[in-house]
Design a protein around this motif. Structure first.
Motif, PDB file in Angstrom:
ATOM      1  N   ALA A 228       1.037  -1.733  -0.200  1.00  0.00           N
ATOM      2  CA  ALA A 228       0.360   0.632   0.027  1.00  0.00           C
ATOM      3  C   ALA A 228       0.786   1.411  -0.083  1.00  0.00           C
ATOM      4  N   ASN A 229       1.986   0.721   0.517  1.00  0.00           N
ATOM      5  CA  ASN A 229       2.875   2.152   0.604  1.00  0.00           C
ATOM      6  C   ASN A 229       3.858   2.695  -1.147  1.00  0.00           C
ATOM      7  N   VAL A 230       3.957   1.572  -1.234  1.00  0.00           N
ATOM      8  CA  VAL A 230       4.896   1.756  -2.825  1.00  0.00           C
ATOM      9  C   VAL A 230       3.324   2.040  -3.681  1.00  0.00           C
ATOM     10  N   VAL A 231       2.419   1.609  -3.399  1.00  0.00           N
ATOM     11  CA  VAL A 231       1.582   2.459  -4.450  1.00  0.00           C
ATOM     12  C   VAL A 231       0.945   3.592  -4.514  1.00  0.00           C
ATOM     13  N   ALA A 232       0.861   3.802  -2.809  1.00  0.00           N
ATOM     14  CA  ALA A 232       0.725   5.271  -2.227  1.00  0.00           C
ATOM     15  C   ALA A 232       1.483   6.730  -2.604  1.00  0.00           C
ATOM     16  N   LEU A 233       3.040   6.220  -2.869  1.00  0.00           N
ATOM     17  CA  LEU A 233       4.251   7.021  -3.859  1.00  0.00           C
ATOM     18  C   LEU A 233       4.155   7.007  -5.106  1.00  0.00           C
ATOM     19  N   LEU A 234       3.321   5.474  -5.839  1.00  0.00           N
ATOM     20  CA  LEU A 234       2.725   5.726  -7.190  1.00  0.00           C
ATOM     21  C   LEU A 234       2.304   6.495  -7.823  1.00  0.00           C
ATOM     22  N   ALA A 235       1.194   6.994  -6.650  1.00  0.00           N
ATOM     23  CA  ALA A 235      -0.559   8.169  -6.979  1.00  0.00           C
ATOM     24  C   ALA A 235       0.260   9.118  -7.135  1.00  0.00           C
ATOM     25  N   ILE A 236       1.548   9.333  -6.115  1.00  0.00           N
ATOM     26  CA  ILE A 236       1.627  10.479  -6.312  1.00  0.00           C
ATOM     27  C   ILE A 236       2.476  11.138  -7.772  1.00  0.00           C
ATOM     28  N   ILE A 237       3.380  10.440  -8.247  1.00  0.00           N
ATOM     29  CA  ILE A 237       3.543   9.952  -8.852  1.00  0.00           C
ATOM     30  C   ILE A 237       2.505  10.145 -10.571  1.00  0.00           C
ATOM     31  N   GLY A 238       1.663   9.649 -10.784  1.00  0.00           N
ATOM     32  CA  GLY A 238       0.943   9.219 -11.079  1.00  0.00           C
ATOM     33  C   GLY A 238      -0.267  10.755 -11.271  1.00  0.00           C
ATOM     34  N   GLU A 239       0.319  11.797 -10.342  1.00  0.00           N
ATOM     35  CA  GLU A 239      -1.367  13.120 -10.412  1.00  0.00           C
ATOM     36  C   GLU A 239       0.062  13.647 -10.683  1.00  0.00           C
ATOM     37  N   PHE A 240       0.698  13.738 -10.866  1.00  0.00           N
ATOM     38  CA  PHE A 240       1.976  14.539 -11.619  1.00  0.00           C
ATOM     39  C   PHE A 240       1.964  14.898 -12.910  1.00  0.00           C
ATOM     40  N   LEU A 241       1.534  13.322 -13.763  1.00  0.00           N
ATOM     41  CA  LEU A 241       1.528  12.953 -14.664  1.00  0.00           C
ATOM     42  C   LEU A 241       0.681  13.241 -15.423  1.00  0.00           C
ATOM     43  N   TRP A 242      -0.474  12.700 -14.769  1.00  0.00           N
ATOM     44  CA  TRP A 242      -2.545  12.975 -15.501  1.00  0.00           C
ATOM     45  C   TRP A 242      -2.426  14.965 -14.912  1.00  0.00           C
ATOM     46  N   GLY A 243      -1.794  15.752 -14.907  1.00  0.00           N
ATOM     47  CA  GLY A 243      -1.954  17.317 -14.774  1.00  0.00           C
ATOM     48  C   GLY A 243      -2.913  17.025 -13.843  1.00  0.00           C
ATOM     49  N   LEU A 244      -2.716  16.990 -12.691  1.00  0.00           N
ATOM     50  CA  LEU A 244      -3.954  17.174 -11.666  1.00  0.00           C
ATOM     51  C   LEU A 244      -3.131  17.594 -10.603  1.00  0.00           C
ATOM     52  N   ALA A 245      -1.578  17.487 -10.433  1.00  0.00           N
ATOM     53  CA  ALA A 245      -0.884  18.771  -9.636  1.00  0.00           C
ATOM     54  C   ALA A 245      -0.247  18.803  -9.918  1.00  0.00           C
ATOM     55  N   PRO A 246       0.629  20.503  -9.353  1.00  0.00           N
ATOM     56  CA  PRO A 246       1.693  20.481  -9.390  1.00  0.00           C
ATOM     57  C   PRO A 246       3.072  19.980  -9.491  1.00  0.00           C
ATOM     58  N   ALA A 247       4.193  20.265 -10.175  1.00  0.00           N
ATOM     59  CA  ALA A 247       5.506  19.250 -10.274  1.00  0.00           C
ATOM     60  C   ALA A 247       5.585  19.010  -8.890  1.00  0.00           C
ATOM     61  N   THR A 248       5.746  19.849  -8.035  1.00  0.00           N
ATOM     62  CA  THR A 248       6.145  19.901  -7.029  1.00  0.00           C
ATOM     63  C   THR A 248       5.846  18.878  -5.945  1.00  0.00           C
ATOM     64  N   VAL A 249       4.644  18.100  -6.088  1.00  0.00           N
ATOM     65  CA  VAL A 249       3.959  17.212  -5.321  1.00  0.00           C
ATOM     66  C   VAL A 249       5.023  15.568  -5.095  1.00  0.00           C
TER      67      VAL A 249
END
Length: 300
Positions: A228-249
């Motif tokens: 679950a910790n691994v997937v949580a970190l991957l989700a943060i990367i996904g937020e940026f890649l899909w334009g849902l969050a700024p690069a600073t995340v």
């Protein structure tokens, strides 16, 4: 009832589990949709916080009455028995928090529409069933899912809906965006309960509480916690890649050594007073970092 006892009764230390999903929903509303309704989200925050305190008292109250291990858990562990709290006073607090939260929620639903009534009703139902009834959710293998989904995803969903209710689109794509933003919190909140159940496996079984750990074992629970910790970190990367969050995340990825260390400590021993805090630390630091790095991106 002293202030420290009250804070323990409402489990104030665990309030990050509801506050931070609210904040990430607020950040996403402003960044992606460009709109925030301050009055509505403030009302929602108060209602959410009050109901969260009700649920934690309700949980302690039901655990106190349901305890089979009377001499150990009921008298020495549960806050109500250990501090000899008045059940009348506890019931009064629960009633005040529940009714206040319900009234604010009904006013908000009247202002923004019936979808809030459905979402809020779901949260109320899960909160009530979490520790009540013949088979409470907290004592079932479904506890991690319902706590993570409700507090991690639905809290953020409601926040986004309140800020965009005039134009909110109930599409799978839109819900998917919110789910991705909320996924780290969803998984870390579920992990918080999982860490608790890992540490309480023997005590839970003595009190006839058969959680997920009872079925998958300690090792299975630890692997699930790690995944679950691994997937949580991957989700943060996904937020940026899909334009849902700024690069600073992406700065949140600097937490990988910290999360690894806390996970390793939990693997080494599952003792409530020593390593349950590992799940709390990951949730608090991880969620707070996600919010702060998101805010930095908005400001910049």
């Amino acid at each position: 009832m002293t202030v420290p006892v009250f804070l323990e009764l409402v489990e104030m230390k665990a309030k990050t589990a509801s506050v931070l999903p609210f904040l990430i929903g607020l950040c996403f509303s402003y960044y992606y949709y460009g709109t925030v309704h301050v009055a509505y989200v403030l009302m929602y925050f108060v209602a959410m916080f009050l109901f969260n305190m009700f649920v934690d008292i309700w949980d302690n109250y039901n655990d106190y009455h349901r305890a089979v291990d009377v001499h150990d858990y009921k008298q020495n562990t549960n806050i109500i028995g250990r501090e000899h709290l008045s059940l009348g006073q506890v019931k009064t607090l629960m009633a005040c928090f529940f009714i206040s939260s319900l009234l604010i929620g009904l006013v908000l639903a009247w202002l923004v529409g019936w979808p809030l009534l459905i979402m809020g009703g779901f949260c109320f139902l899960v909160g009530l069933l979490y520790s009540a009834g013949p088979r409470p959710l907290s004592g079932l293998p479904l506890g991690e899912f319902f706590s993570g989904f409700t507090m991690g995803f639905v809290i953020s969903l409601i926040c986004v809906y309140l800020n965009t209710y005039q134009d909110f689109a109930w599409t799978w794509a839109n819900l998917g965006r919110i789910l991705l933003i909320a996924l780290p919190n969803t998984l870390w909140i579920a992990n918080l309960m999982l860490a608790n159940n890992l540490c309480d496996k023997e005590e839970d079984e003595k009190n006839h509480r058969y959680t997920l750990v009872h079925y998958i074992g300690l090792e299975g629970g630890l692997w699930l916690f790690t995944g679950a910790n691994v997937v949580a970190l991957l989700a943060i990367i996904g937020e940026f890649l899909w334009g849902l969050a700024p690069a600073t995340v992406l700065l949140s990825l600097l937490l990988i050594p910290f999360i690894y260390k806390q996970t390793k400590l939990l693997w080494q021993k599952q003792v409530k007073r020593e390593t349950f805090i590992c799940g709390v630390r990951i949730l608090a630091v991880g969620s707070l970092t996600q919010v702060v790095t998101y805010l930095i991106g908005i400001i910049l």
